[in-house]
Design an enzyme around this catalytic site. Structure first.
Site, PDB file in Angstrom:
ATOM      1  CE1 TYR A  81      -3.737   3.017   0.932  1.00  0.00           C
ATOM      2  CE2 TYR A  81      -1.520   3.267   2.874  1.00  0.00           C
ATOM      3  CZ  TYR A  81      -2.808   3.817   2.086  1.00  0.00           C
ATOM      4  OH  TYR A  81      -3.388   5.252   1.733  1.00  0.00           O
ATOM      5  N   GLY A  88      -5.908   5.648  -0.017  1.00  0.00           N
ATOM      6  CA  GLY A  88      -7.390   5.228   0.633  1.00  0.00           C
ATOM      7  C   GLY A  88      -8.283   4.381   0.046  1.00  0.00           C
TER       8      GLY A  88
END
Length: 545
Positions: A81, A88
């Site tokens: 990530y 998000g």
């Protein structure tokens, strides 16, 4: 908002610099950042342009080690990530490596650099050095104060900070004025940032907008809290109050640190066997047993304000030196972990608490001003002026103080009790810390202004007690005020006087004058003790701050 075309510049005005007037950087003065030891006072000094910055060698090593982890992840095509995914709600979207050059500046910029210096963000040393170069050249991005919900960090303000560094949007420097960021950078011999993998998140994920503004709030609160004691002592003298309630025994049996400190400070300002107050001596035998709470309970109320400020300052020190990025890179084991250190609840709650605490200084001050201007409470001329009716004296000044105190009551409603879900419910709880910081700053400014009005009123009240004199430290404060504001003999425009007194408080002069006087008295006491067998018992010995 004006739109500037490429190569156009506009003159710098005060509205663009909210943390104090710009000062040129001394090329030989550096403050070294390591991500662990930056204080709120240091950050405010950096914001004023008093130092350039460098990283310590150890910090540079930490930054490089974390970046090596990111480069390894990219080589191995692992999906992490924020490294090779979107942000998000878009975290499930893998971004091809050729699209990772994503687009995305004084206290804010310095604090962001300090956090990156901890070495847990995976940013390259090349990018950190470019940020340092921009800071040292005072190339400052245009950053809006609104737009952050305080989780996932201060995304919008930090994105604007980064935008300028990338040569986009507006930027200012002393050499160029306001202009297009790329032009401003080139004018200073700098080139726009070209971001690498993970660096987008590394630059925009964190609580630095809340915390940098919070640092200014807490440092101004420290200054105004200490000066509030001096001003309160002046009012107590003018109202011919008693100092019995400040006796050390009273506070020893309820020994909150702030309460004990304020009582000591009041005794130091009001009691002296070497330089006694003629005003105090004039009513020593009166039959008054005790004063109103805004005089008698100064240590208890001002004291908890001091303790609140100390708590918030300690919390902010931790926050200023914390890794608030996501994901975090742990180079010692080559691992990245997605967490929630970007959430602004800690500084948000602390700044809400600070606003509530420091407001009480204004609440107490306005009531003391009421006592000074009310002849039934002060036994002084109504509204502290001769020929009342023809002159209204301090009537409207007190109304101004009352208005500011009332406004503060609304501003003290905690913003951090609110939350709105964002990012398609991925970020489903936020801190609203940006608003907590902004309104705390406004509360402190109102407190300064209310105390400035009390300072003027107390000094005016002393004029009606002449030729009697107060203690030496308080007479020094009166002398300081009279150096910028003359006595009120008939009505005139008052706003310049209030602003002049406000500036004295902003500059800390109402704190420094009596302190210097007390130090001087202390040396005289030492001299007298050396020449008297039993010495002299006095409270003029130590005053914190």
């Amino acid at each position: 908002m004006d739109v500037l075309e490429h190569n156009e510049f506009s003159n710098l005005s005060e509205e663009h610099i909210t943390l104090g007037k710009f000062q040129s950087l001394d090329p030989n003065e550096y403050l070294y950042l390591d991500g662990n030891s930056l204080t709120t006072a240091d950050l405010v000094r950096l914001g004023k342009g008093l130092f350039k910055i460098k990283l310590t060698n150890h910090a540079e090593e930490k930054v490089n080690e974390a970046r090596e982890v990111i480069e390894t992840i990219l080589k191995e095509n692992r999906v992490i990530y924020g490294v090779n995914t979107g942000f998000g709600k878009l975290a499930q979207t893998i971004i091809p490596q050729d699209k990772l050059l994503v687009e995305r500046t004084r206290m804010l910029l310095a604090l962001r650099i300090n956090v990156l210096a901890k070495g847990y963000s995976g940013i390259s040393m090349e990018t950190v050095q470019a940020m340092i170069n921009a800071f040292n050249a005072s190339c400052l991005s245009w950053v809006p104060e609104k737009g952050t919900v305080g989780a996932s960090g201060d995304l919008a303000p930090l994105a604007h900070l980064t935008l300028g560094l990338m040569g986009e949007g507006r930027m200012w420097s002393p050499r160029s004025g306001w202009g297009h960021a790329k032009t401003v950078l080139e004018c200073n011999g700098l080139t726009p940032l070209v971001l690498k993998a993970k660096e987008g998140l590394s630059l925009i994920n964190g609580t630095q907008m809340i915390s940098s503004m919070g640092a200014e709030v807490v440092e101004r609160a420290v200054g105004v809290a200490r000066q509030a004691d001096v001003i309160a002592a002046l009012s107590l003298e003018a109202l011919r109050g008693t100092t019995k309630a400040f006796h050390s025994d009273v506070h020893a049996v309820r020994p909150h640190p702030g309460q004990v400190e304020v009582a000591l400070r009041l005794r130091s300002l009001l009691d002296s066997e070497v330089f006694p107050s003629q005003i105090s001596e004039s009513h020593r035998l009166c039959d008054r047993v005790q004063d109103a709470y805004t005089l008698r309970c100064i240590p208890q109320v001002h004291g908890v304000v001091n303790d609140t400020i100390a708590f918030v300052k300690s919390l902010l020190f931790t926050e200023l030196n914390s890794a608030t990025d996501n994901p975090l890179v742990f180079a010692e084991r080559g691992e990245t972990i997605s967490g929630g250190n970007f959430h602004g609840e800690y500084p948000a709650k602390a700044l809400d608490y600070l606003a509530i605490g420091v407001h009480e200084l204004a609440s107490m001050s306005e009531r003391r001003t009421e006592r000074l201007v009310n002849p039934s409470l002060s036994e002084l001329p109504a509204f502290l002026v001769e020929n009342g009716g023809i002159n209204s004296g301090f009537m409207m000044a007190h109304c101004t103080a009352a208005a500011l105190v009332s406004e503060n009551k609304t501003l003290c409603h905690p913003s951090s009790v609110d939350s709105l879900s964002t990012s398609a419910a991925t970020e489903d709880h936020v801190s609203m810390g940006g608003w907590a910081a902004r309104k705390a700053l406004r509360v402190v400014e109102h407190v300064e202004q209310v105390l400035a009005i009390e300072l003027l009123a107390a000094c005016q009240a002393l004029e009606f007690l002449r030729p009697l004199k107060s203690t030496t430290p308080l007479e020094k404060v009166h002398e300081l005020v009279r150096s910028v504001v003359r006595p009120w003999d008939c009505d005139r425009q008052m706003s310049p006087d209030i602003e002049a007194a406000h500036m004295l408080l902003r500059e800390g002069k109402a704190r420094n004058k009596p302190l210097l006087s007390i130090i001087c008295i202390f040396h005289q006491i030492k001299h007298l003790r050396n020449h008297r067998p039993h010495g002299i018992v006095t409270h003029y010995c130590t005053v914190s701050g």
